[in-house]
Enzyme design. Structure first.
Site, short mmCIF file in Angstrom:
data_model
loop_
_atom_site.label_atom_id
_atom_site.label_comp_id
_atom_site.label_asym_id
_atom_site.label_seq_id
_atom_site.Cartn_x
_atom_site.Cartn_y
_atom_site.Cartn_z
N GLY A 225 10.63 -7.21 -40.35
CA GLY A 225 11.73 -7.61 -41.05
C GLY A 225 11.47 -7.12 -42.50
CB CYS A 226 13.56 -5.49 -45.22
SG CYS A 226 13.48 -4.62 -46.87
CD GLN A 227 15.06 -9.50 -48.78
OE1 GLN A 227 14.65 -10.62 -49.11
NE2 GLN A 227 15.85 -8.74 -49.30
NE ARG B 92 17.24 -2.28 -46.37
CZ ARG B 92 16.47 -1.22 -47.32
NH1 ARG B 92 15.62 -0.40 -46.85
NH2 ARG B 92 17.01 -1.18 -48.46
#
Lengths: 148, 413
Positions: free
Chosen positions: A55-57, A122
């Protein structure tokens, strides 16, 4: 007295009922945050790259194992809201058979107003987590069927 | 009549009326849009320009003989003139339309970089670059054997210029530097960077993605060799951007992409290239968005960049003061010169949690590493929460954000 294991649908229904007690968004999130804080931390040995869900974060680490014919999931995240959502997914899916997990609709996420967290952005590892949980179940299903 | 650049009346209420999206509600609350460094909202004139193009004169440009093609060509080329004036380029053919800053940088890397770099040469970038000003150079370095060198960043989020001077040498062939940091707002001393790079014999590309909307850009005064602009960050449409390049450099560079429009003559034996700027604009360009970009620049000019900057600086100062009153907030990036970006972390709170809870209160901020992972690593944080301000934002909105932030922290702690 042996404790009866609830079906996936029953647990989903139970969560939906719990959330129906809340009127406002902040109460819902307070509850999710609370569940996140209460989620048993994953042992550090499992927090390695191969258990990471992209996951991006935020990062989610997830492990699963087959106990008898049931899949047991354990997971953790560095973000507390994600951790709360992860905790609900585990509550719903863990300790069920691979077939039940594969067939689970998981529409409770939508029904409690948290659909955005499964959206295709994303920044979101939760959708990947659901996919990984089902993928693991598929692998176990194959393992079980070759055994039998 | 004397024209002044400084517009004395700056009416934020009047400006807000020109942005239709600012009227909408998010989760039942009025939208507070503080994600302007990612993309700015669009004024009605830009949206109208898009509609008008498609409704009235949609046609393929340059070679058509009919009236629609003539009108579309005139509008497309008028944007080139407007951009030329906007950044004070010497020649109109120095303005190349691209898809955005990412493509502009890739264009330079793959044409200028690939033909001029050899093993042992060096490319200098900085520790606060967006991934789009890192990765193209890594790819070209791999192809050519050149080395990537990085100007370090200090704890305040400023470049350590002494280190830059140490890195500069006769090996340096390209310096590619961000004008204003998207993560921290830092305005880099690009004029100094350019002058010393030129003395070392290197060319300089300035990534103007964040700076163009806030700062007056004069490419001749800066003397930069290349300057990259994103349309959607200057209130224009997405999918269009600009590469400015000095004419003699662009002329010497090979084409980036082959196709229609960019050729003079094509035969199976030999194809010759079209003149500038068309050599770099292969295929049917993004006509509608280019046309609407002119409306965006005209809009900015009608407000005046100086007046807008003054307003945005006041917002940044107010936001900084207010954020400092919030318990556990730590501001990230304390450069002396900044564009209106307030980046912060809340101790013990994951930026994503904060972003989710702010969104539920109608406040749009960005959380995460902002595509600057090396910078976040340098600062020892996974990411920040970033509020970035545009000319249509207000102090009242900052108050809403601060109240929302306090509520979010209460819920999370």
């Amino acid at each position: 007295m042996s404790q009866e294991v609830k079906s996936i649908a029953e647990t989903e229904e139970e969560i939906v009922e719990e959330f129906s007690l809340f009127d406002s968004w902040d109460e819902k999130y307070e509850y999710i945050i609370d569940m996140g804080k209460k989620l048993k931390p994953l042992d550090d040995v499992f927090k390695k790259d191969e258990n990471k869900i992209k996951g991006c974060q935020s990062t989610v680490w997830m492990v699963s194992e087959l106990q008898g014919d049931k899949v047991i999931y354990k997971a953790e995240s560095d973000a507390v809201i994600v951790k709360g959502l992860v905790s609900m997914l585990i509550r719903v899916l863990s300790n069920h058979t691979p077939q039940e997990i594969i067939e689970a609709k998981l529409d409770f996420v939508d029904r409690i107003g948290m659909k955005q967290h499964l959206a295709q952005t994303r920044s979101n590892g939760l959708l990947s987590m659901v996919k990984q949980m089902k993928l693991d179940a598929t692998v176990y299903l194959a393992q079980l069927s070759t055994k039998n | 009549m004397i024209e002044t650049l400084e517009h004395t009346t700056f009416d934020v209420k009047e400006i807000r009326q020109q942005f239709p999206v600012l009227n909408r509600l998010v989760k039942g609350k009025p939208l507070v849009y503080f994600d302007n460094a990612a993309t700015a909202q669009k004024p009605k004139v830009v949206i109208d320009a898009l509609t008008e193009y498609y409704e009235k004169y949609n046609a393929n440009i340059h070679r058509g003989i009919h009236s629609l093609a003539e009108e579309a060509t005139a509008a497309y080329e008028a944007t080139r003139d407007t951009v030329q004036q906007f950044i004070n380029a010497q020649h109109r053919e120095e303005i190349i339309f691209t898809r955005g800053v990412t493509e502009s940088i890739n264009l330079v890397a793959y044409t200028y970089g690939r033909t001029n770099l050899k093993s042992g040469d060096e490319i200098i970038i900085s520790g606060m670059e967006h991934h789009s000003n890192i990765v193209p150079w890594q790819l070209i370095a791999e192809m050519t054997g050149a080395k990537l060198r990085v100007i370090p960043v200090d704890d305040n989020g400023e470049l350590i210029m002494e280190e830059y001077y140490k890195l500069l040498s006769e090996k340096t062939k390209i310096v590619s530097i961000v004008h204003a940091s998207n993560s921290l707002g830092t305005i880099n001393p690009v004029k100094e960077i350019i002058d010393s790079a030129h003395k070392a014999g290197a060319v300089v590309l300035v990534d103007g993605a964040q700076s163009t909307v806030h700062l007056d850009i004069d490419v001749q005064e800066l003397d930069c060799d290349f300057f990259a602009i994103s349309s959607h960050k200057v209130y224009g449409p997405t999918g269009i951007g600009v590469l400015y390049g000095k004419k003699h450099l662009l002329e010497a560079m090979p084409p980036f992409m082959g196709g229609g429009e960019m050729i003079k003559d094509v035969s199976f034996e030999k194809t010759t290239w079209n003149d500038l700027p068309y050599k770099f604009e292969a295929g049917t360009p993004n006509i509608a968005d280019t046309v609407a970009l002119k409306a965006a620049i005209d809009f900015i000019n009608s407000i005046g960049k100086i007046a807008a900057r003054k307003h945005e600086d006041a917002l940044l100062q107010y936001a900084t003061e207010q954020l400092e009153t919030v318990d556990a907030v730590r501001l990230i990036g304390r450069a002396k010169h900044k564009v209106s970006v307030a980046s912060f972390v809340v101790e013990g709170v994951h930026p994503q949690d904060l972003g989710i809870l702010l969104d539920n209160q109608g406040v749009a901020v960005r959380t995460g590493h902002h595509c600057t992972q090396p910078l976040m690593n340098r600062l020892g944080i996974p990411g920040t929460t970033r509020a970035s301000f545009a000319m249509y934002n207000t102090k009242e909105e900052i108050n809403v954000m601060i109240a929302a932030l306090n509520k979010a922290i209460r819920l999370l702690k």
